[in-house]
Motif scaffolding. Structure first.
Motif, short mmCIF file in Angstrom:
data_model
loop_
_atom_site.label_atom_id
_atom_site.label_comp_id
_atom_site.label_asym_id
_atom_site.label_seq_id
_atom_site.Cartn_x
_atom_site.Cartn_y
_atom_site.Cartn_z
N HIS A 147 11.97 8.05 -6.47
CA HIS A 147 12.87 8.64 -7.34
C HIS A 147 12.31 9.24 -8.65
CE1 HIS A 147 16.67 9.65 -9.52
NE2 HIS A 147 15.98 8.93 -10.77
N ASN A 148 11.21 8.37 -9.32
CA ASN A 148 10.63 8.68 -10.60
C ASN A 148 9.31 9.57 -10.31
OD1 ASN A 148 12.60 7.78 -12.42
ND2 ASN A 148 11.61 5.71 -11.94
N ASP A 149 9.19 10.12 -9.16
CA ASP A 149 7.99 10.85 -8.68
C ASP A 149 6.49 10.27 -8.62
OD1 ASP A 149 9.57 13.09 -7.82
OD2 ASP A 149 9.13 14.14 -9.83
N LYS A 150 6.53 9.14 -8.57
CA LYS A 150 5.38 8.30 -8.63
C LYS A 150 4.49 8.68 -7.28
CE LYS A 150 6.25 5.99 -12.41
NZ LYS A 150 5.49 6.42 -13.61
N PHE A 151 5.02 8.91 -6.29
CA PHE A 151 4.12 9.15 -4.91
C PHE A 151 5.02 10.22 -4.07
CE2 PHE A 151 6.78 5.71 -3.87
CZ PHE A 151 7.28 5.95 -2.70
N PRO A 184 1.04 -1.29 0.09
CA PRO A 184 -0.07 -0.05 0.00
C PRO A 184 0.95 1.37 -0.11
CG PRO A 184 -0.03 -0.85 2.21
CD PRO A 184 0.74 -2.01 1.07
N LEU A 185 0.23 2.38 -0.36
CA LEU A 185 1.03 3.65 -0.45
C LEU A 185 1.50 4.04 0.77
CD1 LEU A 185 1.68 6.27 -2.04
CD2 LEU A 185 -0.63 7.14 -1.26
N LYS A 186 0.95 3.75 2.10
CA LYS A 186 1.41 3.99 3.46
C LYS A 186 2.46 3.34 3.57
CE LYS A 186 0.27 4.71 8.24
NZ LYS A 186 -0.94 4.38 9.13
N TRP A 187 2.65 2.04 3.28
CA TRP A 187 3.88 1.24 3.41
C TRP A 187 5.09 1.70 2.80
CZ3 TRP A 187 7.31 -1.43 0.46
CH2 TRP A 187 8.19 -2.47 1.15
N GLN A 188 5.07 2.13 1.39
CA GLN A 188 6.04 2.78 0.65
C GLN A 188 6.44 4.10 1.16
OE1 GLN A 188 5.57 2.31 -3.85
NE2 GLN A 188 3.34 1.56 -3.26
N GLN A 189 5.51 4.86 1.57
CA GLN A 189 6.17 6.23 2.12
C GLN A 189 6.66 6.07 3.33
OE1 GLN A 189 1.95 8.12 2.54
NE2 GLN A 189 2.39 9.43 0.95
N ASN A 190 6.52 5.09 4.06
CA ASN A 190 7.12 4.86 5.48
C ASN A 190 8.58 4.59 5.19
OD1 ASN A 190 5.02 5.72 7.08
ND2 ASN A 190 4.23 3.77 7.53
N LEU A 191 8.63 3.60 4.01
CA LEU A 191 10.04 3.00 3.50
C LEU A 191 10.97 4.31 3.34
CD1 LEU A 191 11.86 0.43 3.15
CD2 LEU A 191 11.15 0.87 0.85
N ILE A 192 10.45 4.95 2.54
CA ILE A 192 11.07 6.20 2.11
C ILE A 192 11.62 7.14 3.40
CG2 ILE A 192 11.35 8.36 0.68
CD1 ILE A 192 11.47 5.73 -0.67
N LEU A 193 10.46 7.13 4.05
CA LEU A 193 10.94 8.30 5.60
C LEU A 193 11.85 7.52 6.28
CD1 LEU A 193 7.26 9.19 6.46
CD2 LEU A 193 9.16 10.66 5.35
N SER A 194 11.76 6.17 6.32
CA SER A 194 12.89 5.36 7.22
C SER A 194 14.10 5.53 6.67
CB SER A 194 12.63 3.81 7.09
OG SER A 194 11.29 3.63 7.80
N ILE A 195 14.49 5.64 4.96
CA ILE A 195 15.56 5.91 4.92
C ILE A 195 16.31 7.37 4.89
CG2 ILE A 195 16.73 6.14 2.46
CD1 ILE A 195 15.22 3.95 1.45
N PHE A 196 15.23 8.41 4.71
CA PHE A 196 15.71 9.70 5.12
C PHE A 196 15.90 9.78 6.56
CE2 PHE A 196 13.25 11.44 1.12
CZ PHE A 196 13.96 12.30 1.13
N ASP A 250 10.82 20.95 6.64
CA ASP A 250 9.25 20.36 6.37
C ASP A 250 9.31 19.72 5.01
OD1 ASP A 250 6.76 19.95 6.29
OD2 ASP A 250 5.96 21.80 6.70
N ILE A 251 9.29 18.58 4.95
CA ILE A 251 9.29 17.86 3.66
C ILE A 251 7.80 17.44 3.49
CG2 ILE A 251 11.59 17.61 3.24
CD1 ILE A 251 11.56 14.73 4.23
N SER A 252 6.78 17.80 4.17
CA SER A 252 5.30 17.14 4.37
C SER A 252 4.76 17.24 2.56
CB SER A 252 4.50 17.90 5.29
OG SER A 252 4.87 17.87 6.63
N GLY A 253 4.23 15.94 2.30
CA GLY A 253 3.53 15.94 0.94
C GLY A 253 4.47 16.36 -0.21
N LEU A 254 5.63 16.49 -0.17
CA LEU A 254 6.65 16.79 -1.34
C LEU A 254 7.10 15.51 -2.09
CD1 LEU A 254 8.98 19.39 0.22
CD2 LEU A 254 7.00 19.73 -0.68
N TYR A 255 7.10 15.57 -3.36
CA TYR A 255 7.70 14.73 -4.35
C TYR A 255 9.15 14.88 -4.30
CZ TYR A 255 2.93 13.66 -6.00
OH TYR A 255 1.69 13.15 -6.42
N ARG A 256 9.84 13.85 -4.81
CA ARG A 256 11.30 13.95 -4.59
C ARG A 256 11.88 14.91 -5.61
NH1 ARG A 256 15.08 14.39 -8.57
NH2 ARG A 256 13.72 13.14 -9.95
#
Length: 227
Positions: free
Chosen positions: A67-71, A9-21, A87-93
């Protein structure tokens, strides 16, 4: 055991990217050296590859999609960087790149992620060994559906089934994609494969000796003779 892109799901993907950040450790990426180079088409480009992804396809696809701005990243998220709260809330790459290029360089692309590679030239894993890695080592204790258990990336028979049912479909399955409701597949990516596997099983055992249970299909996919 999230192995196919549509499962995450989208939330899982977002949380993965946040974890890396944030520098939070994520599960390592696992690849297996293949005995022969094989071709992969990615975004319209043909690539020759020598490693096959064993268990980290979801993580790779998620990073590539971000990386390709999909979400975008989720809302209400602030990250400390250089003694500031960014603040990077709701931002694309691409938006982060424009506003905070150093943040992206150091907190995303500069992160070191753990990668395990199995096999070397002349001594590679068999498909059964790759499957053992996926099922018992990397996913130990995780429950998987029957469809996830029979991974089409690790078995010679499953590769043929996936190819004929979906990738280069035979006429029967091509007609289903054109709108025929002969079989009423709910999830064509999986049901096409499972239907053709059952057809193979019927041909092998005969109509009076066939059982289409999960156990029987697992045995079919696991038969070393197919390798």
């Amino acid at each position: 055991c999230l192995q196919r892109q549509f499962i995450a799901p989208l939330k899982w993907q977002q949380n993965l990217i946040l974890s890396i950040f944030c520098g939070i450790k994520i599960p390592e990426f696992t690849w297996s050296h293949q005995p022969k180079l094989y071709n992969v088409k990615e975004y319209g480009v043909d690539k020759l590859c020598k490693y096959r992804n064993i268990d980290s396809l979801q993580r790779c696809k998620t990073i590539l999609n971000f990386h390709n701005d999909k979400f975008p990243l989720p809302k209400n998220f602030i990250i400390p960087f250089n003694e500031e709260n960014i603040d990077i809330s709701g931002l694309y790459r691409s938006e982060i790149q424009e506003k905070y290029p150093n943040l992206l360089r150091y907190n995303f692309y500069g992160r070191q992620l753990r990668v395990n590679k199995y096999g070397v030239e002349g001594n590679t894993c068999t498909k059964s060994q790759e499957s053992y890695l996926f099922r018992y080592v990397l996913n130990n204790g995780n429950k998987m559906s029957g469809q996830q258990w029979r991974q089409a990336t690790h078995f010679e028979l499953a590769n043929k089934i996936r190819e004929n049912a979906r990738l280069v479909p035979i006429k029967l399955f091509e007609e289903q994609k054109k709108g025929s409701s002969l079989f009423s597949f709910g999830n064509e990516k999986m049901h096409y494969d499972e239907f053709l596997a059952k057809a193979f099983l019927l041909c092998l055992k005969g109509p009076y000796n066939v059982d289409f249970s999960k156990k029987t299909l697992d045995e079919l996919y696991n038969d070393l003779r197919f390798e």
